[in-house]
Design a protein around this motif. Structure first.
Motif, PDB file in Angstrom:
ATOM      1  N   VAL A 100     -21.415 -34.223 -16.968  1.00  0.00           N
ATOM      2  CA  VAL A 100     -20.627 -34.772 -15.864  1.00  0.00           C
ATOM      3  C   VAL A 100     -19.418 -33.869 -15.666  1.00  0.00           C
ATOM      4  CG1 VAL A 100     -19.390 -36.347 -17.424  1.00  0.00           C
ATOM      5  CG2 VAL A 100     -19.408 -36.797 -14.972  1.00  0.00           C
ATOM      6  N   ILE A 101     -19.088 -33.566 -14.412  1.00  0.00           N
ATOM      7  CA  ILE A 101     -18.030 -32.610 -14.097  1.00  0.00           C
ATOM      8  C   ILE A 101     -17.097 -33.219 -13.051  1.00  0.00           C
ATOM      9  CG2 ILE A 101     -17.495 -30.248 -13.357  1.00  0.00           C
ATOM     10  CD1 ILE A 101     -20.461 -29.580 -13.905  1.00  0.00           C
ATOM     11  N   VAL A 102     -15.799 -33.141 -13.305  1.00  0.00           N
ATOM     12  CA  VAL A 102     -14.781 -33.552 -12.350  1.00  0.00           C
ATOM     13  C   VAL A 102     -14.112 -32.297 -11.811  1.00  0.00           C
ATOM     14  CG1 VAL A 102     -12.626 -34.815 -12.012  1.00  0.00           C
ATOM     15  CG2 VAL A 102     -14.386 -35.742 -13.519  1.00  0.00           C
ATOM     16  N   THR A 103     -14.102 -32.148 -10.493  1.00  0.00           N
ATOM     17  CA  THR A 103     -13.526 -30.952  -9.883  1.00  0.00           C
ATOM     18  C   THR A 103     -12.522 -31.329  -8.802  1.00  0.00           C
ATOM     19  OG1 THR A 103     -15.343 -30.802  -8.276  1.00  0.00           O
ATOM     20  CG2 THR A 103     -15.563 -29.531 -10.301  1.00  0.00           C
ATOM     21  N   GLY A 104     -11.547 -30.458  -8.608  1.00  0.00           N
ATOM     22  CA  GLY A 104     -10.600 -30.550  -7.504  1.00  0.00           C
ATOM     23  C   GLY A 104     -10.557 -29.205  -6.813  1.00  0.00           C
ATOM     24  N   ARG A 105     -10.713 -29.197  -5.484  1.00  0.00           N
ATOM     25  CA  ARG A 105     -10.792 -27.941  -4.740  1.00  0.00           C
ATOM     26  C   ARG A 105      -9.919 -27.992  -3.494  1.00  0.00           C
ATOM     27  NH1 ARG A 105     -16.329 -27.211  -2.663  1.00  0.00           N
ATOM     28  NH2 ARG A 105     -16.357 -29.489  -2.596  1.00  0.00           N
ATOM     29  N   ILE A 106      -9.393 -26.838  -3.141  1.00  0.00           N
ATOM     30  CA  ILE A 106      -8.729 -26.649  -1.857  1.00  0.00           C
ATOM     31  C   ILE A 106      -9.679 -25.838  -0.985  1.00  0.00           C
ATOM     32  CG2 ILE A 106      -6.756 -25.649  -0.653  1.00  0.00           C
ATOM     33  CD1 ILE A 106      -5.177 -25.988  -3.267  1.00  0.00           C
ATOM     34  N   ILE A 107     -10.045 -26.384   0.166  1.00  0.00           N
ATOM     35  CA  ILE A 107     -10.982 -25.721   1.081  1.00  0.00           C
ATOM     36  C   ILE A 107     -10.231 -25.365   2.354  1.00  0.00           C
ATOM     37  CG2 ILE A 107     -13.145 -25.934   2.363  1.00  0.00           C
ATOM     38  CD1 ILE A 107     -14.010 -28.036   0.333  1.00  0.00           C
ATOM     39  N   THR A 108     -10.248 -24.082   2.715  1.00  0.00           N
ATOM     40  CA  THR A 108      -9.524 -23.631   3.907  1.00  0.00           C
ATOM     41  C   THR A 108     -10.444 -22.991   4.943  1.00  0.00           C
ATOM     42  OG1 THR A 108      -9.021 -21.509   2.837  1.00  0.00           O
ATOM     43  CG2 THR A 108      -7.394 -23.272   2.628  1.00  0.00           C
ATOM     44  N   GLY A 109     -11.747 -22.996   4.715  1.00  0.00           N
ATOM     45  CA  GLY A 109     -12.680 -22.412   5.668  1.00  0.00           C
ATOM     46  C   GLY A 109     -14.104 -22.538   5.177  1.00  0.00           C
ATOM     47  N   ALA A 110     -15.040 -21.884   5.893  1.00  0.00           N
ATOM     48  CA  ALA A 110     -16.460 -21.995   5.573  1.00  0.00           C
ATOM     49  C   ALA A 110     -16.922 -20.957   4.566  1.00  0.00           C
ATOM     50  CB  ALA A 110     -17.283 -21.862   6.860  1.00  0.00           C
ATOM     51  N   SER A 111     -16.131 -19.924   4.319  1.00  0.00           N
ATOM     52  CA  SER A 111     -16.523 -18.852   3.405  1.00  0.00           C
ATOM     53  C   SER A 111     -16.337 -19.275   1.947  1.00  0.00           C
ATOM     54  CB  SER A 111     -15.694 -17.604   3.692  1.00  0.00           C
ATOM     55  OG  SER A 111     -15.873 -16.623   2.696  1.00  0.00           O
ATOM     56  N   VAL A 112     -17.085 -18.623   1.063  1.00  0.00           N
ATOM     57  CA  VAL A 112     -16.935 -18.877  -0.378  1.00  0.00           C
ATOM     58  C   VAL A 112     -15.521 -18.539  -0.830  1.00  0.00           C
ATOM     59  CG1 VAL A 112     -17.763 -18.236  -2.675  1.00  0.00           C
ATOM     60  CG2 VAL A 112     -19.394 -18.484  -0.789  1.00  0.00           C
ATOM     61  N   ASP A 113     -14.929 -17.493  -0.232  1.00  0.00           N
ATOM     62  CA  ASP A 113     -13.572 -17.092  -0.597  1.00  0.00           C
ATOM     63  C   ASP A 113     -12.522 -18.103  -0.149  1.00  0.00           C
ATOM     64  OD1 ASP A 113     -14.550 -14.757  -1.713  1.00  0.00           O
ATOM     65  OD2 ASP A 113     -14.360 -13.611   0.155  1.00  0.00           O
ATOM     66  N   ASP A 114     -12.915 -19.037   0.701  1.00  0.00           N
ATOM     67  CA  ASP A 114     -11.969 -20.023   1.215  1.00  0.00           C
ATOM     68  C   ASP A 114     -11.938 -21.299   0.379  1.00  0.00           C
ATOM     69  OD1 ASP A 114     -11.455 -18.275   3.278  1.00  0.00           O
ATOM     70  OD2 ASP A 114     -12.966 -19.157   4.595  1.00  0.00           O
ATOM     71  N   THR A 115     -12.550 -21.274  -0.796  1.00  0.00           N
ATOM     72  CA  THR A 115     -12.539 -22.421  -1.713  1.00  0.00           C
ATOM     73  C   THR A 115     -11.804 -22.037  -2.985  1.00  0.00           C
ATOM     74  OG1 THR A 115     -14.621 -23.305  -0.864  1.00  0.00           O
ATOM     75  CG2 THR A 115     -13.941 -24.038  -3.039  1.00  0.00           C
ATOM     76  N   TYR A 116     -10.814 -22.837  -3.337  1.00  0.00           N
ATOM     77  CA  TYR A 116      -9.984 -22.566  -4.509  1.00  0.00           C
ATOM     78  C   TYR A 116     -10.068 -23.763  -5.446  1.00  0.00           C
ATOM     79  CZ  TYR A 116      -5.766 -21.597  -7.256  1.00  0.00           C
ATOM     80  OH  TYR A 116      -4.870 -21.369  -8.276  1.00  0.00           O
ATOM     81  N   VAL A 117     -10.625 -23.557  -6.643  1.00  0.00           N
ATOM     82  CA  VAL A 117     -10.788 -24.634  -7.620  1.00  0.00           C
ATOM     83  C   VAL A 117      -9.543 -24.699  -8.504  1.00  0.00           C
ATOM     84  CG1 VAL A 117     -12.179 -25.530  -9.528  1.00  0.00           C
ATOM     85  CG2 VAL A 117     -13.295 -24.351  -7.611  1.00  0.00           C
ATOM     86  N   PHE A 118      -8.839 -25.833  -8.464  1.00  0.00           N
ATOM     87  CA  PHE A 118      -7.657 -26.003  -9.306  1.00  0.00           C
ATOM     88  C   PHE A 118      -7.897 -26.988 -10.452  1.00  0.00           C
ATOM     89  CE2 PHE A 118      -7.285 -29.035  -5.804  1.00  0.00           C
ATOM     90  CZ  PHE A 118      -7.005 -30.221  -6.453  1.00  0.00           C
ATOM     91  N   LEU A 119      -9.021 -27.702 -10.417  1.00  0.00           N
ATOM     92  CA  LEU A 119      -9.341 -28.655 -11.485  1.00  0.00           C
ATOM     93  C   LEU A 119     -10.818 -28.570 -11.785  1.00  0.00           C
ATOM     94  CD1 LEU A 119      -8.491 -31.088 -13.314  1.00  0.00           C
ATOM     95  CD2 LEU A 119      -9.080 -32.583 -11.388  1.00  0.00           C
ATOM     96  N   SER A 187     -19.526 -35.063 -10.314  1.00  0.00           N
ATOM     97  CA  SER A 187     -20.939 -34.693 -10.226  1.00  0.00           C
ATOM     98  C   SER A 187     -21.578 -34.775 -11.599  1.00  0.00           C
ATOM     99  CB  SER A 187     -21.105 -33.281  -9.652  1.00  0.00           C
ATOM    100  OG  SER A 187     -20.464 -32.323 -10.470  1.00  0.00           O
ATOM    101  N   VAL A 188     -22.868 -35.080 -11.607  1.00  0.00           N
ATOM    102  CA  VAL A 188     -23.660 -35.068 -12.837  1.00  0.00           C
ATOM    103  C   VAL A 188     -24.776 -34.051 -12.638  1.00  0.00           C
ATOM    104  CG1 VAL A 188     -25.110 -36.371 -14.420  1.00  0.00           C
ATOM    105  CG2 VAL A 188     -23.131 -37.476 -13.355  1.00  0.00           C
ATOM    106  N   LEU A 189     -24.851 -33.091 -13.546  1.00  0.00           N
ATOM    107  CA  LEU A 189     -25.849 -32.028 -13.470  1.00  0.00           C
ATOM    108  C   LEU A 189     -26.883 -32.221 -14.578  1.00  0.00           C
ATOM    109  CD1 LEU A 189     -26.806 -29.337 -12.231  1.00  0.00           C
ATOM    110  CD2 LEU A 189     -25.331 -28.170 -13.907  1.00  0.00           C
ATOM    111  N   VAL A 190     -28.133 -32.357 -14.177  1.00  0.00           N
ATOM    112  CA  VAL A 190     -29.248 -32.439 -15.116  1.00  0.00           C
ATOM    113  C   VAL A 190     -29.913 -31.069 -15.126  1.00  0.00           C
ATOM    114  CG1 VAL A 190     -31.402 -33.603 -15.714  1.00  0.00           C
ATOM    115  CG2 VAL A 190     -29.540 -34.896 -14.639  1.00  0.00           C
ATOM    116  N   SER A 191     -29.715 -30.313 -16.200  1.00  0.00           N
ATOM    117  CA  SER A 191     -30.248 -28.949 -16.305  1.00  0.00           C
ATOM    118  C   SER A 191     -31.602 -28.966 -17.012  1.00  0.00           C
ATOM    119  CB  SER A 191     -29.274 -28.046 -17.073  1.00  0.00           C
ATOM    120  OG  SER A 191     -28.024 -27.972 -16.412  1.00  0.00           O
TER     121      SER A 191
END
Length: 443
Positions: A100-119, A187-191
């Motif tokens: 299980v994963i907890v994430t926090g992101r800042i999204i400023t556009g549609a590009s991969v470079d426009d996502t900033y993970v802070f948590l 999110s929960v990831l089943v690998s």
């Protein structure tokens, strides 16, 4: 004498009692803006995962203080994300791990470079490798349930100007007309093995930090406790922050120039809880009695609370420097009424007012590439027959918006007379929106 350049003069210069500009009916001050909020009973949010034939085989359960099970899960500062994950493992299923994963992101556009993970907080619920080292069964079979409890940090350490700095977790933010968003997800990831596709359940959740204003002045606290008139700047100088005096210039009825001195005072300290009000006072001075009467009409001052969302968008910036993008919106407008404490004089008028803060207002925050800030702005005067000489803001005072009330202080009161309804707000925004996050679900 040139009416566009009024001479310096002392306030309240006319001898004798000050005239009353208006007789307001008696009314009872209200204490309905900020009642104590009882914490809701936790509700369960259930997110099933189905196979290609539509049969559910796994589910994520979260417990939160949201309004209902159909609402987005909501968590406050110092709370844990409590939940459980359940799956039905079949014989021969090559599950390698469940995380299980907890994430926090800042999204400023549609590009991969426009996502900033802070948590990013992963928690392993089960791993085949760990089972092998501990001597437990290395394969899952039948119904398996894993409860979990993940604490949310109050702050995170991020790189800022080449060094580590602590940033408080920002409040969730996602609006259609603002390109930048602050998104939290569980999110929960089943690998599985190399020849089998992984499965994932993902859902957004809302996060609310616990920010408080400083306590108001002792005299303002006393007024709130006794449900009495709010003392003005002359009586309670420590309870108000006065702006510098500016001259508003323009023409009256397109025939002659006019000038009025204007000063805005805001309740001190300059931090306020959303769902309450910002008390304000306006003082107007001029030797031009006609212009003074026009400006002192309660509906004339255009005083608004302006929000600025400031963010960086690396994908659209030059290689040398990352540009900042700013979007502005007026979220609330002040309501004024004539003061009843006798503070008017021959060449001076005073207006008392307040800015009502919406309960859903996003709190002030700053983290990495994203900032939400507020300013009380005097834009102009919407007075009949008056044409301003400039369209630029007259005064601006930065303020802070918080989520909870001051500690050990009475709740603020609303003082606007019932007849003074909220005025329309001239909204300003850029027509951008953040694309919704995608989730892969399958087996």
């Amino acid at each position: 004498m040139d009416a566009s350049s009024p001479p310096r003069y002392r306030r309240f210069s006319r001898p004798g009692p000050a005239p009353q500009s208006a007789d307001l009916p008696a009314y009872t001050r209200r204490n309905t803006l900020a009642q104590p909020i009882a914490r809701r009973e936790p509700v369960e949010h259930l997110y099933p995962l189905s196979d290609s034939k539509g049969r559910p085989w796994a589910s994520l359960s979260l417990m939160s203080s949201a309004k209902s099970a159909k609402s987005v899960p909501t968590f406050h500062e110092k709370e844990h994300i409590n939940g459980s994950f359940q799956l039905a493992a079949e014989k021969g299923d090559s599950i390698q791990s469940v995380t299980v994963i907890v994430t926090g992101r800042i999204i400023t556009g549609a590009s991969v470079d426009d996502t900033y993970v802070f948590l990013n907080q992963p928690l392993s619920l089960w791993s085949k490798a760990d089972s092998r080292s501990s001597g437990s069964a290395t394969k899952l079979l039948g119904t398996c349930v894993w409860p979990f409890s993940i604490p949310l940090p109050k702050a995170v350490s991020l790189q800022d100007s080449g060094s580590d700095a602590l940033f408080r977790l920002p409040e969730s933010f996602c609006e259609r007309h603002t390109r930048a968003s602050v998104i939290y997800e569980v999110s929960v990831l089943v690998s599985r093995g190399k020849l089998r596709a992984d499965s994932q359940i993902k859902t957004r959740f809302g996060y609310i930090p616990s920010t408080r204003p400083d306590s108001p002045s002792l005299l303002r606290q006393l007024a709130y406790r006794e449900n009495s008139l709010l003392p003005g700047p002359d009586v309670d100088p420590a309870g108000w922050k006065a702006s510098s005096t500016v001259v508003v210039r323009g023409t009256v009825f397109k025939t002659r120039p006019a000038a009025v001195h204007c000063m805005l005072s805001l309740a001190n300290p300059l931090s306020y809880t959303r769902g309450t009000v910002i008390p304000c006072r306006m003082t107007l001075e001029s030797t031009d009695g006609h212009a003074l009467d026009i400006f002192s009409c309660p509906s004339a001052p255009m005083v608004t609370l302006r929000r600025c969302v400031r963010f960086q968008n690396p994908s659209t910036s030059t290689k040398r420097e990352v540009d900042w993008i700013e979007t502005y919106e007026d979220v609330s407008r002040a309501v004024f009424w004539p003061t009843v404490d006798g503070s008017d004089a021959a060449y001076s008028r005073s207006l008392e007012g307040e800015i009502k803060l919406p309960k859903e207002l996003t709190s002030t925050s700053s983290i990495g590439r994203f900032t939400v800030s507020y300013t009380v702005v005097v834009s102009s005067f919407d007075a009949p027959g008056f044409t301003p000489s400039s369209s630029q803001p007259i005064l601006a005072e930065p303020v802070t918006i918080t989520t909870t009330h001051a500690r050990d202080s009475p709740r603020p009161l609303a003082y606007a007379p019932p007849a003074y309804a909220p005025l329309p707000v001239p909204r300003q925004h850029n027509d951008f929106y953040a694309p919704p996050a995608t989730a892969r679900q399958g087996r």
